[in-house]
Design a protein around this motif. Structure first.
Motif, PDB file in Angstrom:
ATOM      1  N   PRO A 181       0.829  -1.213   0.000  1.00  0.00           N
ATOM      2  CA  PRO A 181       0.000   0.000   0.000  1.00  0.00           C
ATOM      3  C   PRO A 181       0.860   1.260   0.000  1.00  0.00           C
ATOM      4  O   PRO A 181       1.969   1.260   0.552  1.00  0.00           O
ATOM      5  N   PRO A 182       0.378   2.347  -0.617  1.00  0.00           N
ATOM      6  CA  PRO A 182       1.111   3.618  -0.532  1.00  0.00           C
ATOM      7  C   PRO A 182       1.256   4.062   0.918  1.00  0.00           C
ATOM      8  O   PRO A 182       0.382   3.817   1.752  1.00  0.00           O
ATOM      9  N   LEU A 183       2.354   4.726   1.208  1.00  0.00           N
ATOM     10  CA  LEU A 183       2.611   5.146   2.585  1.00  0.00           C
ATOM     11  C   LEU A 183       1.519   6.059   3.124  1.00  0.00           C
ATOM     12  O   LEU A 183       1.189   6.009   4.315  1.00  0.00           O
ATOM     13  N   ASP A 184       0.932   6.893   2.248  1.00  0.00           N
ATOM     14  CA  ASP A 184      -0.077   7.831   2.749  1.00  0.00           C
ATOM     15  C   ASP A 184      -1.396   7.149   3.096  1.00  0.00           C
ATOM     16  O   ASP A 184      -2.306   7.777   3.639  1.00  0.00           O
ATOM     17  N   GLN A 185      -1.515   5.849   2.775  1.00  0.00           N
ATOM     18  CA  GLN A 185      -2.713   5.103   3.154  1.00  0.00           C
ATOM     19  C   GLN A 185      -2.538   4.358   4.477  1.00  0.00           C
ATOM     20  O   GLN A 185      -3.466   3.711   4.950  1.00  0.00           O
ATOM     21  N   ILE A 186      -1.351   4.427   5.051  1.00  0.00           N
ATOM     22  CA  ILE A 186      -1.075   3.726   6.305  1.00  0.00           C
ATOM     23  C   ILE A 186      -1.328   4.691   7.454  1.00  0.00           C
ATOM     24  O   ILE A 186      -0.548   5.605   7.703  1.00  0.00           O
ATOM     25  N   LYS A 187      -2.455   4.498   8.125  1.00  0.00           N
ATOM     26  CA  LYS A 187      -2.855   5.403   9.198  1.00  0.00           C
ATOM     27  C   LYS A 187      -3.330   4.592  10.396  1.00  0.00           C
ATOM     28  O   LYS A 187      -3.585   3.397  10.289  1.00  0.00           O
ATOM     29  N   GLY A 188      -3.485   5.262  11.516  1.00  0.00           N
ATOM     30  CA  GLY A 188      -4.080   4.583  12.658  1.00  0.00           C
ATOM     31  C   GLY A 188      -3.468   4.999  13.974  1.00  0.00           C
ATOM     32  O   GLY A 188      -2.486   5.741  14.034  1.00  0.00           O
ATOM     33  N   GLY A 189      -4.065   4.473  15.041  1.00  0.00           N
ATOM     34  CA  GLY A 189      -3.643   4.843  16.379  1.00  0.00           C
ATOM     35  C   GLY A 189      -2.457   4.063  16.895  1.00  0.00           C
ATOM     36  O   GLY A 189      -1.794   4.483  17.841  1.00  0.00           O
ATOM     37  N   ARG A 190      -2.174   2.887  16.292  1.00  0.00           N
ATOM     38  CA  ARG A 190      -1.018   2.089  16.691  1.00  0.00           C
ATOM     39  C   ARG A 190      -1.023   1.799  18.186  1.00  0.00           C
ATOM     40  O   ARG A 190      -0.096   2.149  18.907  1.00  0.00           O
ATOM     41  N   SER A 191      -2.069   1.135  18.667  1.00  0.00           N
ATOM     42  CA  SER A 191      -2.194   0.966  20.115  1.00  0.00           C
ATOM     43  C   SER A 191      -2.282  -0.479  20.586  1.00  0.00           C
ATOM     44  O   SER A 191      -2.091  -0.743  21.777  1.00  0.00           O
ATOM     45  N   VAL A 192      -2.575  -1.450  19.704  1.00  0.00           N
ATOM     46  CA  VAL A 192      -2.790  -2.823  20.156  1.00  0.00           C
ATOM     47  C   VAL A 192      -1.783  -3.767  19.515  1.00  0.00           C
ATOM     48  O   VAL A 192      -1.130  -3.439  18.525  1.00  0.00           O
ATOM     49  N   TRP A 193      -1.675  -4.957  20.100  1.00  0.00           N
ATOM     50  CA  TRP A 193      -0.925  -6.053  19.501  1.00  0.00           C
ATOM     51  C   TRP A 193      -1.920  -6.917  18.735  1.00  0.00           C
ATOM     52  O   TRP A 193      -3.028  -7.185  19.216  1.00  0.00           O
ATOM     53  N   LEU A 194      -1.521  -7.382  17.549  1.00  0.00           N
ATOM     54  CA  LEU A 194      -2.477  -7.985  16.618  1.00  0.00           C
ATOM     55  C   LEU A 194      -2.008  -9.343  16.107  1.00  0.00           C
ATOM     56  O   LEU A 194      -0.839  -9.525  15.758  1.00  0.00           O
ATOM     57  N   PHE A 195      -2.954 -10.294  16.062  1.00  0.00           N
ATOM     58  CA  PHE A 195      -2.807 -11.520  15.271  1.00  0.00           C
ATOM     59  C   PHE A 195      -3.930 -11.539  14.248  1.00  0.00           C
ATOM     60  O   PHE A 195      -5.090 -11.273  14.583  1.00  0.00           O
ATOM     61  N   LEU A 196      -3.604 -11.893  13.004  1.00  0.00           N
ATOM     62  CA  LEU A 196      -4.597 -12.003  11.937  1.00  0.00           C
ATOM     63  C   LEU A 196      -4.403 -13.333  11.229  1.00  0.00           C
ATOM     64  O   LEU A 196      -3.321 -13.621  10.711  1.00  0.00           O
ATOM     65  N   GLY A 197      -5.446 -14.159  11.214  1.00  0.00           N
ATOM     66  CA  GLY A 197      -5.365 -15.460  10.552  1.00  0.00           C
ATOM     67  C   GLY A 197      -6.461 -16.378  11.059  1.00  0.00           C
ATOM     68  O   GLY A 197      -7.287 -15.997  11.895  1.00  0.00           O
ATOM     69  N   ARG A 198      -6.478 -17.601  10.544  1.00  0.00           N
ATOM     70  CA  ARG A 198      -7.458 -18.579  11.026  1.00  0.00           C
ATOM     71  C   ARG A 198      -7.259 -18.838  12.513  1.00  0.00           C
ATOM     72  O   ARG A 198      -6.131 -18.880  12.998  1.00  0.00           O
ATOM     73  N   LEU A 199      -8.351 -19.057  13.216  1.00  0.00           N
ATOM     74  CA  LEU A 199      -8.261 -19.382  14.639  1.00  0.00           C
ATOM     75  C   LEU A 199      -8.006 -20.881  14.798  1.00  0.00           C
ATOM     76  O   LEU A 199      -8.763 -21.609  15.441  1.00  0.00           O
ATOM     77  N   ALA A 200      -6.904 -21.319  14.188  1.00  0.00           N
ATOM     78  CA  ALA A 200      -6.468 -22.719  14.236  1.00  0.00           C
ATOM     79  C   ALA A 200      -5.443 -22.828  15.360  1.00  0.00           C
ATOM     80  O   ALA A 200      -4.277 -22.460  15.188  1.00  0.00           O
ATOM     81  N   ILE A 201      -5.874 -23.324  16.499  1.00  0.00           N
ATOM     82  CA  ILE A 201      -5.082 -23.193  17.721  1.00  0.00           C
ATOM     83  C   ILE A 201      -3.737 -23.897  17.625  1.00  0.00           C
ATOM     84  O   ILE A 201      -2.685 -23.302  17.889  1.00  0.00           O
TER      85      ILE A 201
END
Length: 374
Positions: free
Chosen positions: A186-206
Motif C-alpha cells: 500500500p502507498p505510505l499515505d494510506q497507512i494510518k491509525g492509532g497504533r495501540s494494540v498487539w495484533l494476530f490475523l489469521g485462522r483461529l487454528a489453535i
C-alpha cells in the motif's frame, strides 16, 4: 514482456481478498504475470457446475470453472468425461500448469493427463503436516498419489528457504526452487491509525497457529511487566478454535485485555492494521504466512516464532522480535517488544518488503521457473 503464445494455467481458487493465503497468493501471482504480458488462465474445479463455464477476474484474466465429481470418494479417483475432453482440447495451448497446494485430488488427476506442471505445496508436504492430523491417511495418500505428483513435476516452488531444505529431503523429490510469496504494497499515505494494540490475523487454528501459547505467553508477560497493550485476535473460526480461545482467556482472567473478532477484508483490514503497533504470529509450522508480509508492508514490526519460517528474515533486516518455539522464548520476546523502538523497526520492515516481496519481482522469478523467454 511480450505475450506468450502458450498459456500458463494456474489451478486453484482466485480471491485477492481471501483470508485463505493460498487463494490470495494465486491471485497475486496471476495479476502480476498478467501485467507483464504473460498469457494466464485460472482453472478451478467445481462440483456445482455440469459444463465448463468461463468468466473473467476483475483484472481481465480468463477464469474457467471445470466440473468435478460430486461424491468426494469418486472425485478422488475420477475426472468427469466432459472435463477430461475439454482439457484435452486445450492441451496444445498450454505451456505449464501451476498447481497450488497439495493433498487435492483434482491436482493429482490433472497432473496425470501428461501436461507439464509446477507445484507450490505451501508447506503442505512439511513433516509437521505429514505427521499431524489424519497422518495415517496422509501417509497412505503420499504413497498412492503425492509422491508421484512431486517426482514428475517440472519444478516445485518452495515459499521459504526452510521449506526448500525440507522438501529436498523427501524421496524422489523433483527440482525445488525457492521463490517467496509476495504482497500488494500500500502507498505510505494510506497507512494510518492509532497504533495501540498487539495484533494476530489469521485462522483461529489453535495448534497450527500456536494461539494457545500466544495466550499463555501473553498472560505470563502481563504478570511480569505489569501492563501490556491489548491483544486482538482476528480471523475465521476453525474447528471450534474460538470457543477454546475464550476458555483460555477466561482461565487467565484476560477478558478485559484480549479481544476476538471475526474475519475482515478490504478497507476493514486496512483499518485493523492501523490499530496495531505490533504483529504477532506464533505458529508451530507454516509455508510463508501472507499476513506477516501484509503487516510488514504496513510498517508493522513482527514478533515471530521459528515455526513461521520467517525468523531469519526479521533477524537479517532487524525489523522485529524473533522467538524460538517455547513459551519462555515468546515471553522474553514480548518483554523486548514492550520497550522496543517499534517505529524504527516498522520502517525497516516496510523497506524489507519494498526491496524483496513485491508481486512484480515474484512474477519475474516465476517466468524463469516456467521456462519462458525474457
Amino acid at each position: 514482456m511480450a505475450s506468450q503464445k502458450k498459456i500458463i494455467v494456474h489451478v486453484g481458487g482466485y480471491d485477492p481478498d481471501a483470508l485463505d493465503g493460498v487463494s490470495a497468493t494465486l491471485a497475486g501471482q496471476c495479476d502480476a504475470l498478467h501485467r507483464m504480458g504473460v498469457a494466464v488462465e485460472i482453472w478451478g474445479f467445481d462440483p456445482r457446475v455440469m459444463d465448463v463455464t468461463e468468466g473473467r477476474t476483475g483484472s481481465g484474466i480468463p477464469l474457467f470453472r471445470l466440473p468435478r465429481c460430486k461424491h468426494p470418494l469418486v472425485a478422488a479417483f475420477m475426472m468427469p468425461p466432459v472435463t477430461r475432453r475439454w482439457i484435452a482440447s486445450r492441451a496444445g495451448d498450454i505451456h505449464r500448469l501451476h498447481l497450488h497446494s497439495v493433498f487435492i485430488p483434482s491436482n493429482n488427476l490433472i497432473a496425470d493427463l501428461g501436461l507439464p506442471y509446477v507445484v507450490t505445496p505451501n508447506g503442505g508436504w512439511g513433516e509437521r503436516v505429514l505427521s499431524g492430523r489424519n497422518r495415517l491417511l496422509k501417509r497412505l495418500w503420499v504413497m498412492l498419489r503425492e509422491k508421484k505428483l512431486w517426482s514428475r513435476a517440472q519444478a516445485i516452488q518452495a515459499v521459504s528457504e526452510a521449506e526448500e531444505k525440507e522438501l529436498s529431503h523427501l524421496p524422489a523429490m523433483g527440482k525445488v526452487t525457492y521463490i517467496s510469496n509476495g504482497v500488494k504494497i500500500p502507498p505510505l499515505d494510506q497507512i494510518k491509525g492509532g497504533r495501540s494494540v498487539w495484533l494476530f490475523l489469521g485462522r483461529l487454528a489453535i495448534e497450527h497457529k500456536g494461539l494457545d501459547r500466544l495466550i499463555t505467553s501473553y498472560a505470563r508477560c502481563r504478570q511480569r511487566a505489569g501492563s501490556l497493550p491489548g491483544l486482538v485476535l482476528v480471523g475465521p473460526d476453525f474447528r471450534d478454535g474460538k470457543a477454546e480461545l475464550e476458555r483460555l482467556i477466561a482461565e487467565h482472567s484476560l477478558q478485559e485485555h484480549v479481544e476476538i473478532r471475526g474475519p475482515v477484508v478490504g478497507g476493514d483490514k486496512d483499518r485493523l492494521f492501523g490499530e496495531a503497533s505490533l504483529f504477532l504470529h506464533t505458529s508451530r509450522w507454516e509455508g510463508m504466512p501472507l499476513s506477516i508480509l501484509e503487516a510488514m508492508s504496513r510498517s508493522l514490526p513482527c514478533l515471530l516464532t521459528e515455526g513461521t519460517n520467517m525468523v531469519p528474515l526479521i533477524r537479517k533486516f532487524e525489523c522485529g522480535f524473533p522467538a524460538g518455539n517455547s513459551e519462555d522464548e515468546i515471553v522474553e520476546a514480548m518483554l523486548l517488544a514492550k520497550d522496543g523502538d517499534l517505529s524504527a523497526l516498522g520502517q525497516r520492515a516496510r523497506q524489507c518488503i519494498e526491496d524483496n516481496f513485491s508481486w512484480d519481482s515474484v512474477a519475474k522469478k516465476l517466468t524463469t521457473l516456467y521456462g519462458l523467454e525474457a
